[in-house]
Scaffold this active site. Sequence first.
Site, PDB file in Angstrom:
ATOM      1  N   GLY A  57     -20.179  -7.664  -9.357  1.00 20.72           N
ATOM      2  CA  GLY A  57     -19.951  -6.964  -8.101  1.00 20.72           C
ATOM      3  C   GLY A  57     -20.528  -5.564  -8.130  1.00 20.72           C
ATOM      4  N   ASN A  58     -20.134  -4.758  -7.167  1.00 17.43           N
ATOM      5  CA  ASN A  58     -20.600  -3.375  -7.118  1.00 17.43           C
ATOM      6  C   ASN A  58     -19.466  -2.489  -6.617  1.00 17.43           C
ATOM      7  OD1 ASN A  58     -20.764  -3.305  -4.090  1.00 17.43           O
ATOM      8  ND2 ASN A  58     -22.363  -4.845  -4.469  1.00 17.43           N
ATOM      9  N   ARG A  59     -19.728  -1.204  -6.483  1.00 18.48           N
ATOM     10  CA  ARG A  59     -18.685  -0.228  -6.195  1.00 18.48           C
ATOM     11  C   ARG A  59     -18.455   0.013  -4.702  1.00 18.48           C
ATOM     12  NH1 ARG A  59     -17.577   2.759 -10.885  1.00 18.48           N
ATOM     13  NH2 ARG A  59     -19.090   2.470 -12.581  1.00 18.48           N
ATOM     14  N   ALA A  65     -23.518  -3.554   0.569  1.00 18.67           N
ATOM     15  CA  ALA A  65     -24.177  -3.499  -0.736  1.00 18.67           C
ATOM     16  C   ALA A  65     -24.321  -4.943  -1.235  1.00 18.67           C
ATOM     17  CB  ALA A  65     -23.368  -2.663  -1.714  1.00 18.67           C
TER      18      ALA A  65
END
Length: 413
Positions: A206-208, A273
């Site tokens: 995943g990402n932030r 994102a």
Amino acid sequence: MRIVLGVGGGIAAYKVASLLRLFTEAGHHVTVIPTEAATRFVGTATWEALSGNPVSNSVFDDVHQVNHVRLGHEADLVVIAPATADLLAKAASGQAGDLLTNTLLMAHGPVLFAPAMHTEMWQHAATRANVETLRSRGAAVLEPATGRLTGSDSGPGRLPEPEVIFDAALALVQGQSDYQLPLAGRTVTISAGGTREPLDPVRFLGNRSSGKQGVALAVAARNAGATVRLLAAHMEVPPPAGVEVVPVETALQLREAALAAAVDSDVVIMSAAVADFRPSEVSDTKIKKRDDSADPVITLVRNPDILHELVELRNSGGHAERQQLIVGFAAETGDSHGDVLAYAEAKLERKGCDLLVVNHVGADKVFGQDTNSVVILARSGSEPQEAAGTKTEVSATIISRIGFELNHVSPRA
């Protein structure tokens, strides 16, 4: 501010109670004038309790105060919600058969209509002509929202959410009679949050991203009069009221949702994102850590370039009936080979979108924060535009720029 809130006789009248509460909690003095039909949906006692003022729809009540003249003269703003097909027709033809239509004829301040009716009624030539007549006289007429109507039908005709009407009403007063919502009648699709690519039933890549910027964009587009569809990946904030929410998790799911949504969208904003890569294989069971096993090797494959695919579809005539505007986001860090803007300009050329919103990201920048600082690049070659502040303020600038592009510049120029 003294507000007259006219309530039409439609099922959506129950939602206007929330609009009344927004006005009163903001400190405004509100006089509610329901039509006779409206009182069949919501009783007079409700309007009196919420407004703190007596309620009538007859010109013969309190005759000594000459209410059919006084209320319109004294009002700083008149809001009609729901504005039914019948009310729009009466207002356009100047009828004065009850207290509300008399008040409309006497109104000196700005007037805002928030329509709600069945799709066929809204799209009927008579209703459209009445709307154009009212607008030509300086009244503001919101576009209805699109979605589920009474019964099983769905389409344009839903009353805009109370928050949308509230924001539009205050903006109308600030701009007086020349106010026009920049995205009225437009459909805007926005992706938000961060995609998650599963490794196994427990883990994912995943990402932030928190989704805060995408949600702020959805609110700004909604407040600008658009019908908003939010493609929501993982978000740490709830979606706003008054928008359609399409939940997604992976990049492939987002691609499918974005391509479907783009078909009827005037604007597509890809602010989510999106993971560039995903595991080539997803384990059906949790990957175990064993003392006698070698470290696992995870092979990644590229995810589709959704933004570029949307541009190609648009440019190939996939939406020939629309002059669609596509906005991308670029989260860059820069490195020894180039700075953030250099990478962003190359991405704009590569993707082919109309606008690219660029931000410099990092462990303590942008993701999860309440503030942002961006540069808006345009494929038309115009000067870069900077915006900084809260994500709400940045979103307002982005939506304003989109409204300008739609109304002044051809997206394919």
